[in-house]
Design a protein around this motif. Structure first.
Motif, PDB file in Angstrom:
ATOM      1  N   MET A   3      22.462   1.701  67.737  1.00 33.70           N
ATOM      2  CA  MET A   3      21.160   2.188  67.263  1.00 33.70           C
ATOM      3  C   MET A   3      21.341   3.374  66.326  1.00 33.70           C
ATOM      4  O   MET A   3      20.686   3.468  65.287  1.00 33.70           O
ATOM      5  CB  MET A   3      20.271   2.548  68.458  1.00 33.70           C
ATOM      6  CG  MET A   3      19.917   1.347  69.329  1.00 33.70           C
ATOM      7  SD  MET A   3      19.037   1.774  70.855  1.00 33.70           S
ATOM      8  CE  MET A   3      17.348   1.905  70.228  1.00 33.70           C
ATOM      9  N   ARG A  25      22.512   2.202  62.924  1.00 32.94           N
ATOM     10  CA  ARG A  25      21.427   1.578  62.154  1.00 32.94           C
ATOM     11  C   ARG A  25      20.489   2.642  61.589  1.00 32.94           C
ATOM     12  O   ARG A  25      20.068   2.568  60.428  1.00 32.94           O
ATOM     13  CB  ARG A  25      20.652   0.602  63.043  1.00 32.94           C
ATOM     14  CG  ARG A  25      19.531  -0.130  62.317  1.00 32.94           C
ATOM     15  CD  ARG A  25      20.048  -1.135  61.313  1.00 32.94           C
ATOM     16  NE  ARG A  25      18.963  -1.819  60.627  1.00 32.94           N
ATOM     17  CZ  ARG A  25      19.040  -3.086  60.217  1.00 32.94           C
ATOM     18  NH1 ARG A  25      20.148  -3.791  60.407  1.00 32.94           N
ATOM     19  NH2 ARG A  25      18.014  -3.644  59.597  1.00 32.94           N
ATOM     20  N   LEU A  26      20.152   3.635  62.394  1.00 34.74           N
ATOM     21  CA  LEU A  26      19.314   4.737  61.911  1.00 34.74           C
ATOM     22  C   LEU A  26      19.980   5.445  60.737  1.00 34.74           C
ATOM     23  O   LEU A  26      19.321   5.774  59.748  1.00 34.74           O
ATOM     24  CB  LEU A  26      19.070   5.738  63.042  1.00 34.74           C
ATOM     25  CG  LEU A  26      18.104   5.317  64.144  1.00 34.74           C
ATOM     26  CD1 LEU A  26      18.270   6.220  65.356  1.00 34.74           C
ATOM     27  CD2 LEU A  26      16.663   5.355  63.632  1.00 34.74           C
ATOM     28  N   PHE A  81      15.093   7.973  70.327  1.00 34.04           N
ATOM     29  CA  PHE A  81      15.220   6.568  70.706  1.00 34.04           C
ATOM     30  C   PHE A  81      15.881   6.484  72.074  1.00 34.04           C
ATOM     31  O   PHE A  81      16.517   7.431  72.539  1.00 34.04           O
ATOM     32  CB  PHE A  81      16.004   5.774  69.663  1.00 34.04           C
ATOM     33  CG  PHE A  81      17.444   6.188  69.479  1.00 34.04           C
ATOM     34  CD1 PHE A  81      18.472   5.533  70.151  1.00 34.04           C
ATOM     35  CD2 PHE A  81      17.784   7.226  68.611  1.00 34.04           C
ATOM     36  CE1 PHE A  81      19.799   5.905  69.963  1.00 34.04           C
ATOM     37  CE2 PHE A  81      19.109   7.597  68.412  1.00 34.04           C
ATOM     38  CZ  PHE A  81      20.114   6.940  69.096  1.00 34.04           C
ATOM     39  N   VAL A 136      11.827   4.529  69.477  1.00 38.18           N
ATOM     40  CA  VAL A 136      12.345   3.160  69.494  1.00 38.18           C
ATOM     41  C   VAL A 136      13.038   2.941  70.827  1.00 38.18           C
ATOM     42  O   VAL A 136      13.814   3.794  71.279  1.00 38.18           O
ATOM     43  CB  VAL A 136      13.335   2.900  68.337  1.00 38.18           C
ATOM     44  CG1 VAL A 136      13.885   1.477  68.419  1.00 38.18           C
ATOM     45  CG2 VAL A 136      12.657   3.131  66.988  1.00 38.18           C
ATOM     46  N   LEU A 157      13.922   0.677  64.118  1.00 41.77           N
ATOM     47  CA  LEU A 157      14.876   1.745  63.804  1.00 41.77           C
ATOM     48  C   LEU A 157      14.803   2.114  62.324  1.00 41.77           C
ATOM     49  O   LEU A 157      14.800   3.299  61.967  1.00 41.77           O
ATOM     50  CB  LEU A 157      16.290   1.310  64.180  1.00 41.77           C
ATOM     51  CG  LEU A 157      16.571   1.211  65.680  1.00 41.77           C
ATOM     52  CD1 LEU A 157      17.829   0.384  65.938  1.00 41.77           C
ATOM     53  CD2 LEU A 157      16.691   2.594  66.310  1.00 41.77           C
TER      54      LEU A 157
END
Length: 199
Positions: free
Chosen positions: A18, A21-22, A116, A163, A183
């Motif tokens: 995650m 990706r962010l 997140f 998220v 994201l």
């Protein structure tokens, strides 16, 4: 250029995915990005029988670990922690508890923050984890920038607080299209709003 720090704890690797990706989405949005994992506090022998946890530990242990200086450097910070009994993981909380000196100096205030999380089940405490984390950020004097329902995609992932990803009972669920889109949206929103404050 907005400076974004993504500071997260991950046990089995979903948080790492995650965070990556962010970071990619924030860089696309024009930010300078610093990704830092929060160091493991448990002895690796205690999770040696968990292959995913051991693999993520080995993959991240030599990477730069998060410090309070990463927050001081940043204009915006996105925090991440898995859910543990409806709250952040102890490793994440230990990091937060180390920030008292910077808090006392006012160095955590007036920055944009979001977060997140992940859990094994759909109702595994994601909302309470994010809301509890935001309580700490209010103590910082932070500017909270949750995604809300600012894009139609949030009606798919259903989380206006940040998220969340459902990992499944055996941590087998990879990030799906809804989580990836959420994201991307969160990172872009945080960078955009932080940029307005810095302009």
């Amino acid at each position: 250029m907005t400076k974004l720090a993504i500071l997260y704890y991950s046990a089995t690797g979903h948080g790492s995915a995650m965070a990556d990706r962010l970071a990619a989405a924030a860089e696309t949005a024009g930010a300078e990005v610093r990704v830092r994992h929060i160091a493991e506090t448990r002895d690796p022998s205690t999770f040696a029988e968990n292959p995913a946890w051991s693999a993520n530990y080995e993959a991240t242990k030599n990477k730069p670990a998060a410090t309070g200086d990463d927050i001081v450097w940043a204009d915006a910070v996105i925090f991440g922690s898995p859910t543990r009994f409806g709250s952040t993981a102890s490793q994440f909380q230990a990091f937060m508890d180390s920030l008292g000196g910077l808090w006392a100096q006012g160095k955590l205030a007036d920055k944009v923050y979001a977060a997140f999380t992940s859990s094994q089940t759909a109702h595994g405490g994601q909302e309470s984890t994010l809301l509890g984390l935001y309580t700490s950020l209010m103590h910082f004097g932070g500017i909270l920038v949750p995604p809300g329902y600012t894009d139609a995609l949030k009606f798919t992932d259903g989380n206006p607080y940040g998220v969340g990803h459902v990992t499944g009972p055996n941590n087998q669920n990879e990030l799906d299209d809804a989580a990836l889109a959420a994201l991307d949206h969160l990172a872009t929103r945080v960078v955009t709003i932080a940029g307005k404050f810095n302009s």
